[in-house]
Design a protein around this motif. Sequence first.
Motif, PDB file in Angstrom:
ATOM      1  N   TRP A  18      -1.357   8.336  -1.480  1.00 47.03           N
ATOM      2  CA  TRP A  18      -2.723   8.324  -2.000  1.00 47.03           C
ATOM      3  C   TRP A  18      -3.082   9.634  -2.704  1.00 47.03           C
ATOM      4  O   TRP A  18      -3.814   9.645  -3.694  1.00 47.03           O
ATOM      5  N   ILE A  23      -1.619   3.072   5.184  1.00 47.21           N
ATOM      6  CA  ILE A  23      -2.506   3.813   4.264  1.00 47.21           C
ATOM      7  C   ILE A  23      -2.288   5.310   4.425  1.00 47.21           C
ATOM      8  O   ILE A  23      -2.213   6.056   3.441  1.00 47.21           O
ATOM      9  N   VAL A  74       0.832  -1.207   0.000  1.00 50.87           N
ATOM     10  CA  VAL A  74       0.000   0.000   0.000  1.00 50.87           C
ATOM     11  C   VAL A  74       0.864   1.254   0.000  1.00 50.87           C
ATOM     12  O   VAL A  74       0.430   2.323  -0.447  1.00 50.87           O
ATOM     13  N   SER A 114       0.865   6.361   2.748  1.00 49.11           N
ATOM     14  CA  SER A 114       0.967   6.021   1.323  1.00 49.11           C
ATOM     15  C   SER A 114       0.781   7.271   0.451  1.00 49.11           C
ATOM     16  O   SER A 114       0.209   8.280   0.891  1.00 49.11           O
ATOM     17  N   LEU A 173     -10.050   3.918   0.731  1.00 44.73           N
ATOM     18  CA  LEU A 173      -9.004   4.151   1.734  1.00 44.73           C
ATOM     19  C   LEU A 173      -9.592   4.433   3.112  1.00 44.73           C
ATOM     20  O   LEU A 173      -9.112   3.920   4.127  1.00 44.73           O
TER      21      LEU A 173
END
Length: 388
Positions: A328, A323, A221, A326, A345
């Motif tokens: 994202w 997460i 991730v 990460s 997420l």
Amino acid sequence: MSTTENFLLVQKATIAMLGFDLFSGSGEMWKYRHRCINVYSIATIFPFILAAVIHNLKNVMLLADAMVALLITILGLFKFSMIIYLRKDFWRMIDTFRHLMTHEGEQGDEYAQIIITANKQDQRVCGIFRTCFFLAWALNSVLPFVRMGLSYWLSGHVEPELPFPCLFPWDIHNKRNYALTFLWCAFASTGVVLPAVSLDTIFCSFTSNLCAFFKIAQYKVLRFKSETPEESQAKLNKIFALYQKSLDMCTELNHCYEPIICAQFFISSLQLCMLGYLFSITFSQTEGVYYASFIATIIIQAYIYCYCGENVKTESALFEWAIYDSPWHESLGSGLESSSICRSLLISMMRASHGFRITGYFFEANMEAFSSIVRTAMSYITMLRSFS
């Protein structure tokens, strides 16, 4: 090196002595039933230990010693019965673990290395655990001769001693009767050691590999960034599938081990109370070393379950922070794809924040529970020492 090369090596050798084959291709684990004769021995000696408990109801020290032996045999027989009852579940979980380990190892060398490292560490810990138990068994077999030697040295008189406090209907003062009875007791004690080592180390190995899967999910991730939101979502779906698969395996493992953990902690608590009393009385005697090693063995058993439970809880919960750390924000586009990634997420972070808890029905197996057990046991022994 194959990711499954070190998987359950120690456990395979130990549980084979009970007649089980962990990697049976036919799916039939219990293939050599005649090998569990040591468990039959402990089952047949159980009534004589119970007779010793009833006979010594008015002698607290002898009663405590007999009760410890009785609880040991009960736990050994219970664990062996659980191995038989859960053998198909174990075979199915082992097969699932091996397939997932192989699949993740093929995804990249870094993932394979995580699994290999976890199994190497697990086998090292399980090897030490097995050695401690077999040393405890050896000490239990040697102690009767130490007692008889000291008795002869101090008083010139010898009373026959056995590894288990038992009451037999025959005269064990007869040399032939004593030799045969001693061999029976010593052999029966392996029926306590082998199921305990097998079940405890299998649990340790399963949880070590589950932690490895959670680490792989975290690693993935942190690197899920792609050129387009569609690719990012596809990668995330695979990562979430791995995490969910690991959680499902945790649930199955916990379902199998809940009664075992509950029985282990309940019986261990009773044993610690009685051993604490015996240790406080024999603190300055040779037998004090035996009771101290016995207490250490019980604490190590509790530590295995609590340590593994704590690791599973920690690694499964760390997925939330993976997460968060990460990239994202670099994978978001505009429109529905962006909303879908954000929603995925957020939901995953909410689930991961709880982690997974290994339980024994009404309590959680973690380091807090272990600390409570050790503190209570030490306080109890200290209190008894102050009275003696």
